[in-house]
Design an enzyme around this catalytic site. Structure first.
Site, PDB file in Angstrom:
ATOM      1  N   ASP A  67      23.432  71.694  18.991  1.00 33.29           N
ATOM      2  CA  ASP A  67      23.124  70.946  17.554  1.00 33.29           C
ATOM      3  C   ASP A  67      21.826  71.454  17.285  1.00 33.29           C
ATOM      4  OD1 ASP A  67      23.072  69.583  15.388  1.00 33.29           O
ATOM      5  OD2 ASP A  67      22.765  67.639  16.463  1.00 33.29           O
TER       6      ASP A  67
HETATM    7  C1  SPV Z   1      24.512  63.149  14.989  1.00 33.36           C
HETATM    8  O1  SPV Z   1      25.695  62.556  15.359  1.00 33.36           O
HETATM    9  O2  SPV Z   1      24.664  64.419  14.864  1.00 33.36           O
HETATM   10  C2  SPV Z   1      23.218  62.744  14.755  1.00 33.36           C
HETATM   11  C3  SPV Z   1      22.955  61.512  15.374  1.00 33.36           C
HETATM   12  O3  SPV Z   1      22.547  63.401  14.295  1.00 33.36           O
HETATM   13  S1  SPV Z   1      22.249  61.672  16.943  1.00 33.36           S
HETATM   14  O4  SPV Z   1      22.966  62.652  17.581  1.00 33.36           O
HETATM   15  O5  SPV Z   1      22.237  60.532  17.593  1.00 33.36           O
HETATM   16  O6  SPV Z   1      20.844  62.053  16.638  1.00 33.36           O
HETATM   17 MG    MG Z   2      23.148  65.017  13.526  1.00 33.60          MG
END
Ligand code: SPV
Ligand code: MG
Length: 302
Positions: A67
């Protein structure tokens, strides 16, 4: 009896309230389930969630990619649109930094709104960003720059219903609650419809401190990943409007798949888990196989 003109899950169901309408008519706490695909979203809807969080972590993890702003806006929009087409509850799209500059944000608003998404969330990190829980530098863009993104987003939206959540990563980047407050007030001035205040502490202390000083200026959204024992009712009592369970579904999926595959691989049969895993009838129901086949049935048999 079903008529051919009745909407199926192939289009955004017309009875789906927008995110703003859902927020206005529901009592806090509003609970959003994180999902990365339509199947997870439909299950979340069935068990009673108010809405879906189309998670950037979930959507990238489903492709085994970090991510870290690696997938494109089109990738995220495609996943989010599939979720909204299948669910009759509103989806809030996790749009990271807005995919670049303020022009990218304008393009994002146009595209998401055209796809039937009624809420987006953008965060005040610098593009490319990395997930808040990855141990790395989490640089923030300056407040003025992020306010500009919000102003452009509000100008780019059509009508007044579209909902923009401004997320501060001030606490994630170690700048503390005061900086989070300062930024969120600026984001409110810039036109944000709600603020998301993220913390990676193992307690709710930063969030509570924020809420005590925020004075309910705009709805507050939280993501209690690292402080899971603060339940939604207690958070609502402290002034939280929306609670996002962003990653729990993804984690549950990983555990369930690993357990089932391990068992089948080890024994060479699925016998020992047959009672635990969803029967095919459940899968067919989630796919709405019967409704689909009815579309093809002779009119007098529907
Ligand atoms: C996501 O779900 O991608 C978020 C929340 O941004 S977290 O991963 O908790 O930052
Ligand atoms: Mg996110």
């Amino acid at each position: 009896m079903t008529t051919a003109s009745e909407p199926q899950r192939t289009a955004l169901p017309p009875e789906t309230a927008s995110f703003r309408q859902m927020l206005e008519k529901s009592e806090a706490p509003i609970k959003l389930a994180g999902a990365h695909d339509a199947l997870g979203a439909v299950i979340a809807e069935e068990v009673g969630f108010d809405g879906i969080w189309a998670s950037s972590l979930g959507i990238s993890a489903a492709r085994c990619i970090p991510d870290a702003s690696l997938l494109t806006m089109t990738d995220y929009l495609d996943a989010t649109e599939n979720i909204q087409k299948a669910a009759s509850i509103p989806v809030a799209a996790d749009c990271d930094t807005g995919f670049g500059s303020s022009l990218n944000v304008a393009h994002m608003v146009h595209e998401y709104q055209a796809a039937g998404i009624t809420a987006v969330c953008i965060e005040d990190k610098v593009f490319p960003k990395v997930n808040s829980f990855v141990s790395a530098e989490h640089a923030l863009c300056d407040t003025r720059g992020f306010c500009h993104k919000l102003e452009v987003a509000k100008t780019a939206q059509q009508g007044s219903d579209f909902f923009i959540i401004a997320r501060t990563e001030a606490m994630i980047s170690g700048l503390g609650v005061d900086e989070g407050l300062r930024r969120c007030h600026a984001y409110a001035e810039a036109g944000a419809d709600a603020v998301l205040v993220h913390s990676k502490q193992a307690t709710n202390h930063q969030i509570v401190e924020f809420l005590e000083q925020w004075d309910a200026r705009l709805p507050v959204v939280i993501v209690p990943t690292t402080y899971p024992d603060w339940d939604a009712a207690a958070a609502a009592a402290a002034g939280v409007s929306v609670v996002i369970y962003a990653i729990q579904g993804l984690r549950a999926t990983v555990s369930a798949l690993r357990s089932a595959y391990t068992s089948i691989q080890a024994s060479g049969a699925s016998t020992s888990i047959e009672e635990e895993i969803a029967p095919l009838t459940d899968i067919f129901r989630l796919q709405r196989v019967r409704e689909w086949l009815t579309l093809d049935a002779p009119a007098d048999a529907r």
